[in-house]
Design a protein around this motif. Structure first.
Motif, PDB file in Angstrom:
ATOM      1  N   LEU A   1      -1.259   6.390  10.172  1.00 22.92           N
ATOM      2  CA  LEU A   1      -1.904   6.163   8.889  1.00 22.92           C
ATOM      3  C   LEU A   1      -2.056   7.442   8.078  1.00 22.92           C
ATOM      4  CD1 LEU A   1      -2.932   3.592   7.549  1.00 22.92           C
ATOM      5  CD2 LEU A   1      -5.210   4.092   8.443  1.00 22.92           C
ATOM      6  N   GLU A   2      -1.934   8.595   8.725  1.00 23.96           N
ATOM      7  CA  GLU A   2      -2.029   9.868   8.013  1.00 23.96           C
ATOM      8  C   GLU A   2      -0.916  10.013   6.978  1.00 23.96           C
ATOM      9  OE1 GLU A   2      -1.990  12.877  10.992  1.00 23.96           O
ATOM     10  OE2 GLU A   2      -3.978  12.373  11.781  1.00 23.96           O
ATOM     11  N   GLY A   3       0.189   9.327   7.206  1.00 21.95           N
ATOM     12  CA  GLY A   3       1.300   9.404   6.262  1.00 21.95           C
ATOM     13  C   GLY A   3       1.254   8.364   5.161  1.00 21.95           C
ATOM     14  N   TYR A   4       0.180   7.612   5.089  1.00 26.84           N
ATOM     15  CA  TYR A   4       0.058   6.556   4.072  1.00 26.84           C
ATOM     16  C   TYR A   4      -0.255   7.184   2.715  1.00 26.84           C
ATOM     17  CZ  TYR A   4      -1.358   2.121   1.895  1.00 26.84           C
ATOM     18  OH  TYR A   4      -1.456   1.018   1.074  1.00 26.84           O
ATOM     19  N   ASP A   5       0.547   6.853   1.709  1.00 24.46           N
ATOM     20  CA  ASP A   5       0.384   7.385   0.355  1.00 24.46           C
ATOM     21  C   ASP A   5       0.100   6.227  -0.584  1.00 24.46           C
ATOM     22  OD1 ASP A   5       0.491   8.512  -2.144  1.00 24.46           O
ATOM     23  OD2 ASP A   5       2.343   9.631  -1.802  1.00 24.46           O
ATOM     24  N   GLU A   6      -1.164   6.078  -0.967  1.00 25.01           N
ATOM     25  CA  GLU A   6      -1.549   4.957  -1.827  1.00 25.01           C
ATOM     26  C   GLU A   6      -0.823   5.011  -3.164  1.00 25.01           C
ATOM     27  OE1 GLU A   6      -5.549   3.227  -4.021  1.00 25.01           O
ATOM     28  OE2 GLU A   6      -5.757   4.343  -2.145  1.00 25.01           O
ATOM     29  N   GLY A   7      -0.566   6.225  -3.667  1.00 26.97           N
ATOM     30  CA  GLY A   7       0.108   6.372  -4.951  1.00 26.97           C
ATOM     31  C   GLY A   7       1.529   5.842  -4.928  1.00 26.97           C
ATOM     32  N   MET A   8       2.167   5.875  -3.758  1.00 26.74           N
ATOM     33  CA  MET A   8       3.543   5.392  -3.604  1.00 26.74           C
ATOM     34  C   MET A   8       3.593   4.035  -2.919  1.00 26.74           C
ATOM     35  SD  MET A   8       5.357   7.780  -4.957  1.00 26.74           S
ATOM     36  CE  MET A   8       7.024   7.436  -4.349  1.00 26.74           C
ATOM     37  N   SER A   9       2.430   3.462  -2.693  1.00 26.52           N
ATOM     38  CA  SER A   9       2.346   2.241  -1.912  1.00 26.52           C
ATOM     39  C   SER A   9       2.858   1.029  -2.676  1.00 26.52           C
ATOM     40  CB  SER A   9       0.890   1.980  -1.500  1.00 26.52           C
ATOM     41  OG  SER A   9       0.733   0.679  -0.990  1.00 26.52           O
ATOM     42  N   ALA A  10       3.595   0.180  -1.958  1.00 24.95           N
ATOM     43  CA  ALA A  10       4.030  -1.103  -2.526  1.00 24.95           C
ATOM     44  C   ALA A  10       3.281  -2.250  -1.852  1.00 24.95           C
ATOM     45  CB  ALA A  10       5.536  -1.283  -2.327  1.00 24.95           C
ATOM     46  N   TRP A  11       2.258  -1.894  -1.063  1.00 20.63           N
ATOM     47  CA  TRP A  11       1.473  -2.912  -0.382  1.00 20.63           C
ATOM     48  C   TRP A  11       0.496  -3.569  -1.352  1.00 20.63           C
ATOM     49  CZ3 TRP A  11       3.115  -3.940   4.396  1.00 20.63           C
ATOM     50  CH2 TRP A  11       3.766  -2.936   5.117  1.00 20.63           C
ATOM     51  N   PRO A  12       0.025  -4.769  -1.040  1.00 20.28           N
ATOM     52  CA  PRO A  12      -1.018  -5.388  -1.883  1.00 20.28           C
ATOM     53  C   PRO A  12      -2.254  -4.500  -1.957  1.00 20.28           C
ATOM     54  CG  PRO A  12      -0.099  -7.000  -0.344  1.00 20.28           C
ATOM     55  CD  PRO A  12       0.445  -5.659   0.053  1.00 20.28           C
ATOM     56  N   VAL A  13      -3.018  -4.649  -3.025  1.00 26.01           N
ATOM     57  CA  VAL A  13      -4.231  -3.853  -3.219  1.00 26.01           C
ATOM     58  C   VAL A  13      -5.189  -4.032  -2.044  1.00 26.01           C
ATOM     59  CG1 VAL A  13      -6.251  -3.513  -4.694  1.00 26.01           C
ATOM     60  CG2 VAL A  13      -4.005  -3.930  -5.727  1.00 26.01           C
ATOM     61  N   LEU A  14      -5.201  -5.206  -1.448  1.00 26.64           N
ATOM     62  CA  LEU A  14      -6.029  -5.452  -0.273  1.00 26.64           C
ATOM     63  C   LEU A  14      -5.765  -4.417   0.811  1.00 26.64           C
ATOM     64  CD1 LEU A  14      -7.898  -7.364   1.460  1.00 26.64           C
ATOM     65  CD2 LEU A  14      -5.792  -8.489   2.200  1.00 26.64           C
ATOM     66  N   ILE A  15      -4.514  -4.086   1.036  1.00 23.69           N
ATOM     67  CA  ILE A  15      -4.159  -3.104   2.071  1.00 23.69           C
ATOM     68  C   ILE A  15      -4.615  -1.714   1.658  1.00 23.69           C
ATOM     69  CG2 ILE A  15      -2.265  -2.044   3.341  1.00 23.69           C
ATOM     70  CD1 ILE A  15      -2.830  -4.938   4.141  1.00 23.69           C
ATOM     71  N   ASP A  16      -4.419  -1.373   0.381  1.00 22.08           N
ATOM     72  CA  ASP A  16      -4.892  -0.062  -0.102  1.00 22.08           C
ATOM     73  C   ASP A  16      -6.396   0.093   0.139  1.00 22.08           C
ATOM     74  OD1 ASP A  16      -2.375   0.708  -1.000  1.00 22.08           O
ATOM     75  OD2 ASP A  16      -2.698  -0.060  -3.026  1.00 22.08           O
ATOM     76  N   GLU A  17      -7.134  -0.957  -0.145  1.00 21.19           N
ATOM     77  CA  GLU A  17      -8.587  -0.882   0.011  1.00 21.19           C
ATOM     78  C   GLU A  17      -8.987  -0.870   1.484  1.00 21.19           C
ATOM     79  OE1 GLU A  17     -10.782  -3.551  -2.456  1.00 21.19           O
ATOM     80  OE2 GLU A  17      -9.764  -2.896  -4.287  1.00 21.19           O
ATOM     81  N   TYR A  18      -8.193  -1.504   2.317  1.00 21.21           N
ATOM     82  CA  TYR A  18      -8.445  -1.408   3.762  1.00 21.21           C
ATOM     83  C   TYR A  18      -8.235   0.027   4.239  1.00 21.21           C
ATOM     84  CZ  TYR A  18      -7.254  -1.511   8.725  1.00 21.21           C
ATOM     85  OH  TYR A  18      -7.165  -1.225  10.068  1.00 21.21           O
ATOM     86  N   VAL A  19      -7.201   0.704   3.741  1.00 24.64           N
ATOM     87  CA  VAL A  19      -6.954   2.094   4.113  1.00 24.64           C
ATOM     88  C   VAL A  19      -8.122   2.976   3.660  1.00 24.64           C
ATOM     89  CG1 VAL A  19      -5.460   4.101   3.770  1.00 24.64           C
ATOM     90  CG2 VAL A  19      -4.450   1.834   4.113  1.00 24.64           C
TER      91      VAL A  19
END
Length: 248
Positions: free
Chosen positions: A219-237
């Motif tokens: 998860l350290e490599g997760y980039d919300e700015g480049m994310s194509a995941w649903p907003v739900l996933i961004d908020e979970y992160v």
């Protein structure tokens, strides 16, 4: 597991179904004469009789959740907790309507799985462990779990039902326990009303996300700015990040 698809609500789903082809009380059917063995070697009459016992008199063409729970009692499995119930329904092909299996689906599934008695259903149970599925098969089954548990024509599931289903379907190592537990905690604790109901896309995205980011290190490599995941996933992160800061 069944959410709004409880026995008490099953009668509403039966309305309008009487126009479908009858067969529960007929001595013969599209599957052959009662008692005859089909190409698969099953006794179609026995399979039809078993199905008829799961149906209510006003709708012999579909077994609702009440009937499915009756089958589970015969198989000595817990309809509310045992994931094998859903695996069985998936393998039988219960796809046409949520929270029920239709006669034609039942018969086709019995032919495919060579089932015509409670004993044969019981012997099938050990093979219904989700651990036997490869990732593609499990993906199909995971989607089925969402679709089958919908209420009528609704396209979403209540958040509480989603949490119960996730814990039922994903337990056993399909994803890491930490990912499952924290996502369920996130859903249970969020006050965002937009997540009171979960869509199929959000449901499927969580599984894909769990494969790609199985643990805290990934998860350290997760980039919300480049994310194509649903907003739900961004908020979970974001929720996970807050948990990490609290733990320090």
């Amino acid at each position: 597991m069944w959410g709004s698809a409880s026995p008490s609500s099953s009668s509403s789903r039966r309305k309008g179904s009487s126009s479908r082809r009858g067969g529960g009380s007929s001595s013969s059917s599209a599957y052959g004469s009662v008692g005859a063995s089909g190409a698969s070697g099953i006794n179609e009459g026995k399979a039809e009789k078993l199905f008829a016992e799961l149906c209510e008199d006003d709708n012999p063409d579909a077994a609702s959740m009440e009937g499915i729970c009756k089958l589970c009692e015969q198989l000595d499995i817990d309809a509310l907790e045992d994931v094998r119930v859903l695996v069985l329904l998936w393998k039988l092909g219960a796809n046409k309507k949520p929270a029920e299996i239709q006669k034609e689906e039942w018969m086709a599934g019995c032919h495919k799985l060579k089932l015509d008695s409670v004993d044969k259903f019981k012997k099938l149970l050990p093979s219904l462990d989700t651990g036997f599925m490869d990732r593609e098969e499990f993906g199909d089954f995971y989607k089925f779990c969402f679709q089958f548990n919908r209420a009528g024509t609704h396209k979403t599931l209540e958040k509480d039902l989603v949490v119960a289903l996730l814990r039922m379907v994903l337990i056993g190592g399909r994803i890491t326990s930490g990912r499952l537990d924290t996502f369920c905690e996130f859903l249970e604790s969020t006050t965002d009303t937009s997540y009171s109901k979960i869509t199929l896309d959000q449901w499927r995205s969580f599984l894909d996300f769990s494969y790609e980011y199985p643990d805290a290190k990934a998860l350290e490599g997760y980039d919300e700015g480049m994310s194509a995941w649903p907003v739900l996933i961004d908020e979970y992160v974001e929720f996970m990040e807050k948990l990490g800061k609290k733990a320090k």
